[in-house]
Design a protein around this motif. Structure first.
Motif, PDB file in Angstrom:
ATOM      1  N   PRO A 140     -10.577  -7.557   4.708  1.00  0.00           N
ATOM      2  CA  PRO A 140     -10.882  -8.968   4.970  1.00  0.00           C
ATOM      3  C   PRO A 140      -9.835  -9.585   5.902  1.00  0.00           C
ATOM      4  N   LYS A 141     -10.284 -10.490   6.742  1.00  0.00           N
ATOM      5  CA  LYS A 141      -9.410 -11.080   7.772  1.00  0.00           C
ATOM      6  C   LYS A 141      -8.179 -11.769   7.190  1.00  0.00           C
ATOM      7  N   ASP A 142      -8.297 -12.262   5.969  1.00  0.00           N
ATOM      8  CA  ASP A 142      -7.184 -12.995   5.360  1.00  0.00           C
ATOM      9  C   ASP A 142      -6.270 -12.087   4.534  1.00  0.00           C
ATOM     10  N   MET A 143      -6.400 -10.775   4.706  1.00  0.00           N
ATOM     11  CA  MET A 143      -5.597  -9.815   3.944  1.00  0.00           C
ATOM     12  C   MET A 143      -4.585  -9.145   4.858  1.00  0.00           C
ATOM     13  N   THR A 144      -3.309  -9.130   4.435  1.00  0.00           N
ATOM     14  CA  THR A 144      -2.274  -8.384   5.146  1.00  0.00           C
ATOM     15  C   THR A 144      -1.828  -7.233   4.258  1.00  0.00           C
ATOM     16  N   ILE A 145      -1.472  -6.129   4.891  1.00  0.00           N
ATOM     17  CA  ILE A 145      -1.157  -4.911   4.151  1.00  0.00           C
ATOM     18  C   ILE A 145       0.172  -4.366   4.635  1.00  0.00           C
ATOM     19  N   ASP A 146       1.136  -4.281   3.715  1.00  0.00           N
ATOM     20  CA  ASP A 146       2.440  -3.674   3.985  1.00  0.00           C
ATOM     21  C   ASP A 146       2.432  -2.273   3.393  1.00  0.00           C
ATOM     22  N   THR A 147       2.557  -1.264   4.248  1.00  0.00           N
ATOM     23  CA  THR A 147       2.570   0.116   3.777  1.00  0.00           C
ATOM     24  C   THR A 147       4.000   0.513   3.410  1.00  0.00           C
ATOM     25  N   ILE A 148       4.154   1.054   2.223  1.00  0.00           N
ATOM     26  CA  ILE A 148       5.449   1.517   1.729  1.00  0.00           C
ATOM     27  C   ILE A 148       5.514   3.024   1.925  1.00  0.00           C
ATOM     28  N   GLU A 149       6.470   3.470   2.725  1.00  0.00           N
ATOM     29  CA  GLU A 149       6.641   4.902   2.978  1.00  0.00           C
ATOM     30  C   GLU A 149       7.507   5.501   1.879  1.00  0.00           C
ATOM     31  N   ALA A 151       0.821  -1.211   0.000  1.00  0.00           N
ATOM     32  CA  ALA A 151       0.000   0.000   0.000  1.00  0.00           C
ATOM     33  C   ALA A 151       0.855   1.262   0.000  1.00  0.00           C
ATOM     34  N   PHE A 152       0.390   2.239  -0.753  1.00  0.00           N
ATOM     35  CA  PHE A 152       1.009   3.553  -0.808  1.00  0.00           C
ATOM     36  C   PHE A 152       0.008   4.597  -0.347  1.00  0.00           C
ATOM     37  N   CYS A 153       0.448   5.505   0.503  1.00  0.00           N
ATOM     38  CA  CYS A 153      -0.347   6.681   0.832  1.00  0.00           C
ATOM     39  C   CYS A 153       0.345   7.867   0.178  1.00  0.00           C
ATOM     40  N   GLY A 154      -0.374   8.562  -0.680  1.00  0.00           N
ATOM     41  CA  GLY A 154       0.203   9.672  -1.420  1.00  0.00           C
ATOM     42  C   GLY A 154       0.271  10.975  -0.659  1.00  0.00           C
ATOM     43  N   SER A 155      -0.056  10.958   0.613  1.00  0.00           N
ATOM     44  CA  SER A 155       0.024  12.157   1.442  1.00  0.00           C
ATOM     45  C   SER A 155       1.085  11.937   2.513  1.00  0.00           C
TER      46      SER A 155
END
Length: 189
Positions: A32-41, A9-13
């Protein structure tokens, strides 16, 4: 039990208290419970410059490429600045688009955003879709999540608007389904 799904995941702010960071967090809480999210700074990446690229891709760009390649899909949460995506998000895309393999190609992509205006981030999202076409990304079409008048939907950093929360849940389900369909189609080939 369904196979787990990994998103990059990217946050543009860049602002810590931005509506888009709040919206990304609200999505993470409702994913969803089976979803993991890695945020890229992306805030400290250098501006794209072919002279820097000639010296080698920055470590953070290389790490982001690896994260995306290992992910099943990509999520962009974009603000809207002057009818378009933020410069920092475009910069990250420009860096990553020059890598081999180019990490967005063939990836299922979700995008949404929040702003104080009535249209949410409609124009920025349409601009981002144009960029993704060139990069061979596969954005999902529905539901479109354009969180308008965001200042009335978040209190103390938390999403309080039930309709928007439901829309984020539906978005997560649609994104997971699109990823599973893409994975199934890839195994048929």
């Amino acid at each position: 039990m369904p196979e787990s799904i990994k998103l990059a995941a990217f946050c543009g702010s860049l602002r810590k208290g931005s509506f888009n960071r709040m919206a990304l967090q609200a999505f993470i809480e409702r994913a969803p419970k089976d979803m993991t999210i890695d945020t890229i700074e992306i805030g400290d990446w250098p501006l794209y410059n072919a002279d820097i690229q000639a010296q080698g891709f920055p470590d953070k760009v290389q790490a982001a490429q690896k994260t995306i390649l290992a992910a099943d899909g990509v999520l962009f949460v974009t603000p809207e600045y002057n009818y378009g995506i933020s410069g920092v998000l475009k910069n990250a895309i420009d860096w990553l688009s020059r890598m081999t393999p180019q990490p967005f190609a063939g990836k299922t992509i979700g995008l949404f955003g929040a702003s104080g205006g009535a249209l949410g981030t409609a124009r920025a999202q349409y601009q981002l879709r144009q960029t993704l076409v060139f990069l061979d990304g596969r954005p999902i079409n529905k539901p479109e999540v354009m969180i308008g008048v965001a200042q009335s939907k978040f209190v103390d950093g938390k999403l309080t608007d039930e309709a928007t929360g439901k829309l984020l849940v539906d978005f997560g389900v649609a994104l997971a389904l699109a990823i599973r369909q893409a994975k199934a189609a890839a195994t048929v080939k």
